[in-house]
Design an enzyme around this catalytic site. Structure first.
Site, mmCIF file in Angstrom:
data_model
loop_
_atom_site.group_PDB
_atom_site.id
_atom_site.type_symbol
_atom_site.label_atom_id
_atom_site.label_comp_id
_atom_site.label_asym_id
_atom_site.label_seq_id
_atom_site.Cartn_x
_atom_site.Cartn_y
_atom_site.Cartn_z
ATOM 1 N N CYS A 90 31.665 -1.543 9.415
ATOM 2 C CA CYS A 90 31.650 0.290 9.090
ATOM 3 C C CYS A 90 32.197 1.096 11.241
ATOM 4 C CB CYS A 90 31.375 0.599 8.046
ATOM 5 S SG CYS A 90 32.225 2.549 7.560
ATOM 6 N N HIS A 180 33.342 -2.730 3.200
ATOM 7 C CA HIS A 180 31.718 -3.084 3.060
ATOM 8 C C HIS A 180 31.567 -4.215 3.022
ATOM 9 C CE1 HIS A 180 29.688 1.008 5.176
ATOM 10 N NE2 HIS A 180 31.195 1.136 4.734
ATOM 11 N N GLU A 182 29.606 -5.904 1.798
ATOM 12 C CA GLU A 182 27.744 -6.233 1.035
ATOM 13 C C GLU A 182 27.905 -5.247 -0.557
ATOM 14 O OE1 GLU A 182 28.632 -4.607 3.478
ATOM 15 O OE2 GLU A 182 28.053 -2.129 3.595
ATOM 16 N N SER A 234 -3.717 -3.470 -9.578
ATOM 17 C CA SER A 234 -3.137 -1.850 -10.591
ATOM 18 C C SER A 234 -2.937 -2.469 -12.447
ATOM 19 C CB SER A 234 -1.882 -0.870 -10.020
ATOM 20 O OG SER A 234 -1.012 -1.732 -10.017
ATOM 21 N N GLY A 235 -2.181 -3.472 -12.313
ATOM 22 C CA GLY A 235 -2.494 -4.177 -13.435
ATOM 23 C C GLY A 235 -0.255 -4.149 -12.960
ATOM 24 N N GLY A 236 -0.022 -3.768 -12.217
ATOM 25 C CA GLY A 236 1.496 -3.885 -11.878
ATOM 26 C C GLY A 236 2.119 -4.769 -11.365
ATOM 27 N N VAL A 237 3.684 -5.120 -11.133
ATOM 28 C CA VAL A 237 4.463 -6.231 -10.671
ATOM 29 C C VAL A 237 3.048 -6.010 -9.492
ATOM 30 C CG1 VAL A 237 6.225 -7.390 -10.225
ATOM 31 C CG2 VAL A 237 6.283 -5.786 -11.974
ATOM 32 N N ASP A 238 3.762 -5.715 -8.287
ATOM 33 C CA ASP A 238 3.260 -5.761 -6.627
ATOM 34 C C ASP A 238 1.946 -6.462 -6.413
ATOM 35 O OD1 ASP A 238 6.095 -5.318 -7.057
ATOM 36 O OD2 ASP A 238 5.623 -3.503 -6.268
ATOM 37 N N SER A 239 1.368 -5.498 -6.925
ATOM 38 C CA SER A 239 -0.032 -5.622 -6.593
ATOM 39 C C SER A 239 -0.476 -6.807 -7.392
ATOM 40 C CB SER A 239 -1.559 -4.575 -6.824
ATOM 41 O OG SER A 239 -1.027 -4.137 -8.611
ATOM 42 N N SER A 240 -0.096 -7.203 -8.662
ATOM 43 C CA SER A 240 -1.089 -8.236 -9.804
ATOM 44 C C SER A 240 0.180 -9.505 -7.677
ATOM 45 C CB SER A 240 -0.127 -8.541 -10.864
ATOM 46 O OG SER A 240 -0.609 -7.378 -11.224
#
Ligand code: XMP
Length: 524
Positions: A90, A180, A182, A234-240
């Protein structure tokens, strides 16, 4: 800031971002094809980055700029002399054309949405792209168009309104496409990207969720050596996922700090302790700060003040406990790829501040630690896959997102111990009902909130005057936009009855039917 050497060693496709809302999607599609890619804003790109970073192909993204406003655009013409294949999408197509002697103008007929491409000529880029009658449905979004082709370029495809929808200079390996590839609305868009990266850039597959874990662990080991690392869990996905990945790499050199703010979901702290301390035997400092948080928030109703107090208190506690660990050199963070992308700022426009998000990431700047962000080139679903590879339990890996300030922002008005108790129970009932009825994984995020309104009800012939519980469940791709989820009447009735029958203090349940925008996902 520390750079992961993995990023530098891998052969990769470079995406130069000109502010398209789809730039992340380009990177994602390439990763889906098993190849590593990296995004750099056109404002930050330096020629040396392209030469020194194992880049075997360049994609110029779309964007909201006009190529004739050259002051706002950073394009180093030397890129064209490196012998690296280039695909312009584009706006990117328009830049290549302009830089190589073509002309771009405001289009007589703008093209937005679906368009039919007609094949003119064969090309490596369009192998298996056209259907038998020589056409292909693509998705367009442009108001400018190339009106004169650059020297050495040939037309591969056109539409009824645009003469230069796909162009190539095959001897230079330069390609330009006006649509596009994508977005999923372009029927065979991935074929274009596949042909570009494999047939034209000749890169080999170097990225899969299977080998990803090993590569990342090796890299983390190399970077950290014998140093010590702290991580706010924190118990969240990313930090776990970060904590488990780093623990797999360096074991006891890692210490996690988990702060119980008292504003977590029901039993969240128990689950974190059970998983990380008992099961995985990770060094974990558990800080019970429930009273402290409640005290500081006692008289506060303003959403922004709540967020600031929680954020600041969190940093203070984190700093205090991290000082107890000697010789720490690194701070691990669960930064993801989308966190790093500044597509909005490319045009220089200021996005207005809706909420000050509290994130552990980036907070303890004063601590002078080196950052290690092993997930920084992954998307959320890739992080989830990695979490499962690392054998983290489904309850953690597949859990809905949860905001840093926790339940505090799901209870407009003042925060009390009683309200927290009611809210934890209501949320637990809602979430468990979703799981039981196989709805949890169809929903991006769901929660219960407690509204600071009391209404009259009647229970067992008696008048009640209790709080109102609001349920919210949304579908979304990334939390930036969202729609409410449609439940059956039976399900809503079941959850409503369960909440009223089991929780003292609530006599009315309402369901939030707003999308984002105009609402946000959280209430505050
Ligand atoms: P909003 O309410 O802004 O939420 O539409 C979008 C997504 O972000 C989450 N959220 C946060 N996450 N710290 C976080 O880590 C925060 O301060 C925060 N505030 C909102 C929200 O749960 C949703 O997933």
């Amino acid at each position: 800031m520390l750079k992961m050497s993995l990023e530098e060693n891998l052969k990769k496709i470079l995406i130069i971002d000109y502010g398209s809302q789809f730039t992340q999607l380009i990177a994602r599609r390439i990763r889906e094809l098993g190849v590593y890619s990296t995004i750099i804003s056109h404002k930050k790109i330096k020629l040396i980055d392209i030469i020194s970073k194992n880049i075997v192909g360049v994609i110029l993204s779309g964007g909201p700029l006009n190529v004739y406003e050259s002051k706002k655009i950073n394009f180093d013409r030397n890129i064209l002399k490196l012998g690296i294949p280039i695909l312009g999408i584009c706006f990117g197509h328009q830049i290549i054309s302009k830089e190589l002697g073509g002309r771009v103008k405001k289009a007589k007929n703008r093209e937005f949405g679906l368009a039919k491409l007609k094949k003119i000529k064969k090309s490596k880029l369009t192998n298996n792209f056209f259907i038998k009658n020589g056409s292909s449905n693509v998705w367009m979004s442009h108001a400018d168009e190339v009106i004169k082709l650059a020297k050495g370029f040939k037309v591969i495809a056109k539409t009824d309104t645009s003469k230069f929808s796909i162009v190539e200079n095959s001897s230079m390996n330069f390609y330009g496409i006006q649509f596009h590839p994508e977005v999923t609305h372009t029927e065979k868009g991935k074929v274009i990207l596949k042909n570009f990266i494999f047939s034209i850039c000749k890169i080999k597959k170097n990225w899969s969720s299977k080998n990803q874990k090993q590569i990342l662990i090796k890299e983390v080991k190399n970077i950290i050596g014998k140093s010590k690392v702290i991580c706010a869990l924190s118990g969240g996905v990313d930090s776990s996922v970060v904590a488990k990945l780093i623990h797999n790499a360096i074991g006891n050199q890692l210490t996690c700090i988990f702060v119980n703010t008292g504003l977590l979901r029901k039993n969240e702290e128990k689950q974190v302790l059970k998983t990380f301390k008992k099961k995985f035997k990770i060094n974990l400092i558990y800080v019970d700060a429930k009273k402290l948080f409640l005290n500081k928030l006692k008289e506060v109703s303003d959403p922004e003040k709540k967020r600031k107090i929680i954020g600041n208190l969190f940093i203070r506690i984190f700093e205090k406990y991290s000082k107890k660990i000697k010789n720490v050199k690194f701070l691990a963070q669960g930064t993801l790829y989308p966190d790093l992308i500044e597509s909005k700022s490319v045009t220089g426009s200021q996005t207005s501040k809706i909420k000050s998000h509290h994130n552990v990431g980036g907070l303890p700047k004063k601590m002078k630690l080196k950052l290690i962000e092993p997930l920084k080139f992954l998307f959320k679903d890739e992080v989830r896959k990695l979490g499962l590879e690392l054998r983290l339990p489904n309850e953690i890996v597949l859990r809905h997102p949860f905001p840093g300030p926790g339940l505090a922002i799901r209870m407009p008005g003042k925060i009390t111990e009683n309200k927290i108790k009611i809210l934890k129970e209501a949320d637990d009932i809602f979430i468990n009902s979703l799981i039981k009825h196989n709805l949890y994984n169809k929903i991006w995020q769901a929660y219960a909130a407690l509204l600071p309104v009391k209404t009259v009800g009647v229970m067992g012939d008696n008048r009640t005057y209790e709080y109102m519980c609001l349920l919210r469940a949304i579908t979304s791709e990334d939390g930036m936009t969202a729609d409410f989820f449609s439940f059956s009447k039976d399900f809503m009735q079941l959850v409503s009855n369960k909440i009223i029958n089991n929780i003292k203090g609530v006599n009315r349940v309402v369901y939030d039917v707003t999308s984002k925008p105009p609402s946000t996902i959280e209430l505050e």
